[in-house]
Design a protein around this motif. Structure first.
Motif, mmCIF file in Angstrom:
data_model
loop_
_atom_site.group_PDB
_atom_site.id
_atom_site.type_symbol
_atom_site.label_atom_id
_atom_site.label_comp_id
_atom_site.label_asym_id
_atom_site.label_seq_id
_atom_site.Cartn_x
_atom_site.Cartn_y
_atom_site.Cartn_z
ATOM 1 N N ALA A 21 0.842 -1.206 0.000
ATOM 2 C CA ALA A 21 0.000 0.000 0.000
ATOM 3 C C ALA A 21 0.872 1.250 0.000
ATOM 4 N N GLU A 22 1.947 1.237 0.763
ATOM 5 C CA GLU A 22 2.850 2.393 0.817
ATOM 6 C C GLU A 22 3.550 2.604 -0.526
ATOM 7 N N ILE A 23 3.923 1.535 -1.197
ATOM 8 C CA ILE A 23 4.550 1.651 -2.520
ATOM 9 C C ILE A 23 3.568 2.301 -3.493
ATOM 10 N N ARG A 24 2.321 1.868 -3.481
ATOM 11 C CA ARG A 24 1.317 2.470 -4.371
ATOM 12 C C ARG A 24 1.102 3.943 -4.027
ATOM 13 N N ARG A 25 1.101 4.268 -2.742
ATOM 14 C CA ARG A 25 0.888 5.650 -2.314
ATOM 15 C C ARG A 25 2.064 6.552 -2.681
ATOM 16 N N SER A 26 3.265 6.091 -2.383
ATOM 17 C CA SER A 26 4.449 6.941 -2.551
ATOM 18 C C SER A 26 5.037 6.893 -3.953
ATOM 19 N N GLY A 27 4.786 5.800 -4.680
ATOM 20 C CA GLY A 27 5.354 5.678 -6.018
ATOM 21 C C GLY A 27 6.780 5.173 -6.039
ATOM 22 N N VAL A 28 7.267 4.684 -4.910
ATOM 23 C CA VAL A 28 8.628 4.138 -4.864
ATOM 24 C C VAL A 28 8.660 3.002 -3.851
ATOM 25 N N GLY A 29 9.523 2.015 -4.121
ATOM 26 C CA GLY A 29 9.686 0.905 -3.199
ATOM 27 C C GLY A 29 11.112 0.865 -2.670
ATOM 28 N N VAL A 30 11.247 0.702 -1.382
ATOM 29 C CA VAL A 30 12.561 0.590 -0.746
ATOM 30 C C VAL A 30 12.579 -0.714 0.025
ATOM 31 N N ILE A 31 13.609 -1.501 -0.172
ATOM 32 C CA ILE A 31 13.737 -2.757 0.549
ATOM 33 C C ILE A 31 15.151 -2.857 1.124
ATOM 34 N N ASN A 32 15.239 -3.342 2.352
ATOM 35 C CA ASN A 32 16.518 -3.620 3.002
ATOM 36 C C ASN A 32 16.638 -5.129 3.121
ATOM 37 N N ARG A 33 17.694 -5.676 2.556
ATOM 38 C CA ARG A 33 17.922 -7.126 2.647
ATOM 39 C C ARG A 33 19.214 -7.391 3.386
ATOM 40 N N ARG A 34 19.227 -8.444 4.143
ATOM 41 C CA ARG A 34 20.434 -8.809 4.886
ATOM 42 C C ARG A 34 21.213 -9.918 4.209
ATOM 43 N N ARG A 35 20.543 -10.702 3.324
ATOM 44 C CA ARG A 35 21.204 -11.829 2.687
ATOM 45 C C ARG A 35 21.051 -11.739 1.181
ATOM 46 N N PRO A 36 21.984 -12.207 0.403
ATOM 47 C CA PRO A 36 23.262 -12.797 0.802
ATOM 48 C C PRO A 36 24.260 -11.755 1.280
ATOM 49 N N ALA A 37 24.044 -10.474 0.936
ATOM 50 C CA ALA A 37 24.861 -9.388 1.460
ATOM 51 C C ALA A 37 23.891 -8.287 1.861
ATOM 52 N N PRO A 38 24.244 -7.486 2.872
ATOM 53 C CA PRO A 38 23.326 -6.416 3.284
ATOM 54 C C PRO A 38 23.229 -5.346 2.191
ATOM 55 N N VAL A 39 22.025 -5.180 1.633
ATOM 56 C CA VAL A 39 21.813 -4.216 0.559
ATOM 57 C C VAL A 39 20.529 -3.428 0.789
ATOM 58 N N VAL A 40 20.458 -2.286 0.133
ATOM 59 C CA VAL A 40 19.245 -1.479 0.055
ATOM 60 C C VAL A 40 18.929 -1.331 -1.423
ATOM 61 N N SER A 41 17.668 -1.560 -1.766
ATOM 62 C CA SER A 41 17.215 -1.398 -3.142
ATOM 63 C C SER A 41 16.121 -0.344 -3.168
ATOM 64 N N VAL A 42 16.245 0.591 -4.114
ATOM 65 C CA VAL A 42 15.238 1.624 -4.313
ATOM 66 C C VAL A 42 14.700 1.438 -5.723
ATOM 67 N N ALA A 43 13.390 1.197 -5.847
ATOM 68 C CA ALA A 43 12.778 0.902 -7.143
ATOM 69 C C ALA A 43 11.659 1.886 -7.449
ATOM 70 N N ALA A 44 11.516 2.217 -8.734
ATOM 71 C CA ALA A 44 10.446 3.096 -9.210
ATOM 72 C C ALA A 44 9.776 2.452 -10.414
#
Length: 195
Positions: free
Chosen positions: A117-140
């Motif tokens: 719901a927040e992705i639809r509202r804001s128009g962007v997706g942010v995800i924090n992953r710990r595996r296999p390496a700690p990463v942050v992904s920002v998608a539009a």
């Protein structure tokens, strides 16, 4: 003999070729600015199909290759596509019926529902992953001429590196430019208002 991955990518050629041609200059710009992973994916069945990737050997390690089918609930591009997917697919993912890789944790339905719901509202997706390496992904989202989400464009950076807030404007701008190049009428939806 043609391998399954090559065949799968090739079968998407008519749909993905125009998208890739339009997206590549903007993906190159994001890559040059960040020297990290820049991904372009489309919804294909119950997965995000990675149709293009720009990467540096010095970038944070990821296991994504062009032609890979990425789990919708575990990746930035996947979650963005899932947020705009048909309700039936969203519900199947929320119930855990659409699998990821065997070592991926199952979705947490309440939290994932809020995030979609927040992705639809804001128009962007942010995800924090710990595996296999700690990463942050920002998608539009990349929009098609009919006003539907045609693809997801993202940057994947090491966790603790650049803040998602500093990456977000560049990802949004690139996705809007690709959308314009595809002929999207009203490019995307506005992000959250400042103030």
């Amino acid at each position: 003999m043609v391998g399954p991955r090559l065949w799968e990518v090739g079968s998407l050629a008519p749909r993905a070729l125009g998208l890739r041609e339009v997206a590549m200059p903007f993906m190159d710009d994001l890559y040059e600015a960040t020297r990290q992973h820049v991904l372009l994916a489309v919804l294909d069945g119950d997965a995000a199909l990675l149709v293009e990737r720009r990467s540096s050997r010095a970038a944070v390690p990821v296991q994504y290759r062009v032609g890979d089918r990425l789990p919708l609930h575990m990746t930035g591009v996947g979650r963005l596509l899932l947020a705009h997917a048909p309700a039936e697919l969203q519900e199947r993912v929320l119930r855990g019926e659409v699998g990821g890789r065997s070592d991926d944790p199952p979705p947490q339905p309440a939290a994932l529902r809020r995030e979609l719901a927040e992705i639809r509202r804001s128009g962007v997706g942010v995800i924090n992953r710990r595996r296999p390496a700690p990463v942050v992904s920002v998608a539009a989202p990349v929009w098609d001429p009919a006003g539907r989400v045609a693809a997801a464009l993202s940057i994947v950076v090491p966790a603790g590196g650049a803040s998602p807030r500093t990456i977000e404007p560049a990802v949004r701008a690139a996705a809007r430019a690709v959308s314009r190049g595809l002929g999207a009428p009203a490019v995307g939806r506005p992000g959250p208002s400042a103030g």
